[in-house]
Design a protein around this motif. Structure first.
Motif: not given
Length: 718
Positions: A1-6, A27-31, A40-45
């Motif tokens: 899990m990551q947070f993207w600063n736009r 941003i989610t990965e495989s978790e 939410l599904p994996s690899n979501s943004r």
């Protein structure tokens, strides 16, 4: 899990304490992750956006991660704004699915869709007006439930004696007045008391119906009033000729006139407002009735109505049932589950991105007709871009520009030889609150995060209207509506602009921002340099060239025909001399042969400076002292170039358009795009009416202020 600063375009592991709506994405990965109780599904943004309770929560399936954030209600767009922004996303998807072209996209109106339908009286309002008399009759003469209870009352108040009164009196001597030889004279007696109960189900429904209709009418009044303000602004700008430059006036008339007749629609808006106000007045009068006071706010009624005998058959209550069902039909789309709320909020973000793309397109190419050609560009590929797709390229007299809709929803605008422009849509409605401290804190949170970024220019776009900004102080208005090129001492020079489908000036505001990004950098790059060594004899006779301290050659202007011929003659003479020396001068000979097209290169380097930023024709060029230049267009009468600030000594770019009778007295923050439009670089002096004196874009000083002329200037006096 990551947070993207736009804003900073960086990844963070933790969220800050204060989160501005639209600044952050997760941003989610495989978790497996639960957002607002939704998996939410994996690899979501997706954007960070609150639920219907204005809270955002994140929890991983293994409960190792848990975040909760609360958002203030003022950050969220209003209902009419949200509905309008979603329209642009739907329209874009429809065009893309039908393989439409860029010209089809820029023909989409950048204003509130279906404005005439929204202003007209709605069916619920018609039915309410027709049947309000029945609701009034129910409130004044309601049905009640009669309940008989036993109660000890003084004899003087007794009306109906209870059958058990004698037995009760015999057992309660305290209720005796006195005794006689034959009987007892009572002081109090057990009576049957009839109580009229108001809070039957049908009356509760009636009271809640009044509340629901009042809330509906309040929202409708706000909606129509907002639309009316936009209509009046468009009507004023379309009708005035003294307060606005004719080119700006022509573009606004084209934008508005293609879709609406402002005068007719304003009359409809006034008529609708009068009817809604009358309806609101009548509904409010029912709050003072005995029925409403008896029921009050304590009674709750479900959304689904029970069809009781009274609601179905009573000559007045049956219209309570009718109005409730009609109101429920209008509200049917508002009761949503968590997933629907989440999907609509994400659609709202994408809608604001689509709206920003439309404004960028209208700024560059115009709407495709002769009256509005934007900044003179044309789409090369003629395809509508989508998020994360390839760039779309534009060609014009000012060169080539590419626009990329990036994966995080921002836009990257690029052109050769200058810094990129990063356009970031932020959905938070910064002007929807009157709390200046909150606005200042929020804006500083946004702007200070951009301070380390120097590799490109940044433009923040957020939804906001002029009516909201008018309620704020002058200093707050400057912080939330600026290109950063007229900053006073201590202000941050970051571009942050309000846009909205409710603001007809939005297109001009974005076009002016792109104009500043494109031409300010180009004008300040004068004089262009040549990375070639030129022999001294050639430089001595070429006054259109100048060698600087770094042994680079500056091109001051295009050579005239005689000068070009003289340069070529001298160059050929030197080449002939070296050729006569044979192999000894071969190295110098190659260098001189590379200079044979130097006059043409010089013309090509100067040509972009000669393009008129107003009408895009070619103007006359004059080189001036201190590495400044001056150009003038014979077609439109405008002049442009660079000047040196008398305060800080630095250069700043400017455009001075032909005045043509402008006599505007509007000098509030944002007057530039309203009066002059996009044909502005350095901001003209606020109190000068010839628009020939400018504010330095480096130090923010005005030459009039330097000379002590401050009277009446809202900017410099503050």
């Amino acid at each position: 899990m990551q947070f993207w600063n736009r804003l900073t375009r960086s990844i963070a592991k933790e969220l800050p304490d204060q989160v501005v709506l639209g600044q952050w994405q997760f941003i989610t990965e495989s978790e497996r992750v639960l957002i607002n109780t939704l998996e939410l599904p994996s690899n979501s943004r997706e954007y960070i956006f609150p639920d219907s309770g204005y809270c955002w929560s994140l929890r991983s399936a293994d409960t190792k991660l848990h975040y909760e954030k609360h958002f203030s209600k003022w950050q969220l767009p209003s209902n009419i704004l949200s509905e309008s922004l979603r329209f642009f996303e739907c329209e874009l998807q429809n065009l893309v699915s039908n393989s439409a072209t860029w010209l089809d996209w820029v023909k989409v109106p950048s204003l509130v869709p279906e404005i005439e339908q929204k202003i007209n009286i709605q069916p619920l309002e018609v039915i309410t007006k027709q049947n309000l008399g029945h609701i009034e009759e129910v409130c004044h003469r309601p049905r009640t439930y009669l309940k008989l209870e036993t109660e000890r009352l003084p004899v003087s108040r007794a009306q109906r004696i209870s059958p058990h009164a004698a037995e009760f009196l015999a057992a309660h001597t305290e209720d005796w007045e006195r005794r006689t030889f034959r009987s007892v004279v009572p002081k109090r007696v057990l009576c049957m008391v009839r109580e009229e109960l108001w809070d039957i189900y049908e009356n509760k429904v009636t009271v809640r119906l009044i509340d629901n209709l009042l809330e509906y009418v309040r929202q409708r009044l706000q909606q129509v009033q907002t639309l009316k303000q936009e209509l009046e602004e468009a009507e004023y700008l379309s009708g005035t000729i003294n307060d606005i430059h004719f080119r700006n006036h022509q573009r606004i008339c084209t934008l508005w006139g293609n879709y609406f007749d402002a005068t007719t629609v304003v009359k409809k808006a006034n008529s609708t407002l009068r009817e809604l106000q009358q309806l609101q007045y009548k509904l409010r009068s029912l709050i003072d009735t005995d029925l409403y006071k008896a029921i009050g706010l304590r009674a709750s009624v479900g959304t689904t109505l029970k069809r009781t005998n009274i609601l179905v058959n009573d000559q007045h209550y049956r219209y309570v049932d009718l109005l409730w069902r009609e109101w429920s039909r209008c509200q049917s789309g508002q009761a949503k589950n968590s997933r629907q709320v989440f999907e609509e909020n994400q659609e709202l973000f994408r809608g604001f991105e689509s709206f920003c793309l439309l404004l960028i397109g209208l700024a560059l190419t115009g709407s495709g007709n002769d009256d509005d050609k934007g900044l003179g560009f044309q789409a090369i590929s003629n395809l509508i871009p989508t998020r994360g797709s390839q760039s779309i390229k534009f060609q014009g007299a000012l060169g080539e520009i590419s626009v990329t809709w990036q994966e995080d929803g921002s836009f990257l605008i690029q052109s050769h030889g200058i810094k990129d422009l990063h356009v970031i849509p932020i959905i938070a409605t910064l002007t929807a609150t009157n709390n200046s401290e909150i606005i200042t804190t929020t804006v500083e949170t946004l702007l200070y995060s951009l301070t380390p970024k120097t590799d490109n220019q940044t433009l923040i776009l957020y939804p906001g209207t002029e009516e909201e900004r008018k309620k704020l102080s002058f200093h707050i208005q400057r912080k939330i509506n600026t290109l950063g090129n007229d900053c006073l001492l201590g202000e941050l020079s970051t571009a942050i602009l309000p846009i909205s489908p409710l603001d007809i000036i939005s297109v001009e505001r974005v076009a002016r921002a792109i104009q500043w990004w494109l031409n300010s950098q180009r004008y300040l790059s004068y004089p262009p340099t040549l990375a070639r060594a030129i022999p001294e004899p050639l430089l001595q006779n070429a006054d259109w060239l100048e060698e600087n301290q770094s042994n680079q050659v500056r091109v001051l202007r295009s050579p005239q025909s005689a000068q070009e011929q003289s340069f070529n003659t001298q160059l050929q003479s030197l080449i002939n001399q070296l050729q006569a020396r044979g192999s000894q001068g071969r190295g110098q000979l190659i260098q001189l042969q590379q200079l044979e097209n130097l006059p043409s290169q010089a013309k090509n380097l100067i040509q972009p400076f000669q393009v008129c930023p107003v009408c895009h024709s070619t103007g006359s060029f004059t080189a001036r002292d201190r590495q400044c230049f001056f150009c003038e267009c014979s077609e439109c009468g405008s002049n442009w170039g660079t000047r040196t600030c008398g305060s800080c000594g630095k250069k700043y770019p400017y455009i001075q358009i032909q005045r043509t009778g402008i006599n505007s007295q509007n000098r509030q923050q944002g007057w530039v795009e309203r009066t002059l439009g996009r044909e502005v670089l350095a901001v003209p002096c606020w109190i000068e009416h010839n628009y020939g004196t400018f504010i330095c874009s480096n130090c923010g000083r005005c030459s009039q202020a330097e000379q002590g002329y401050l009277r009446g200037c809202l900017r410099c006096q503050n």
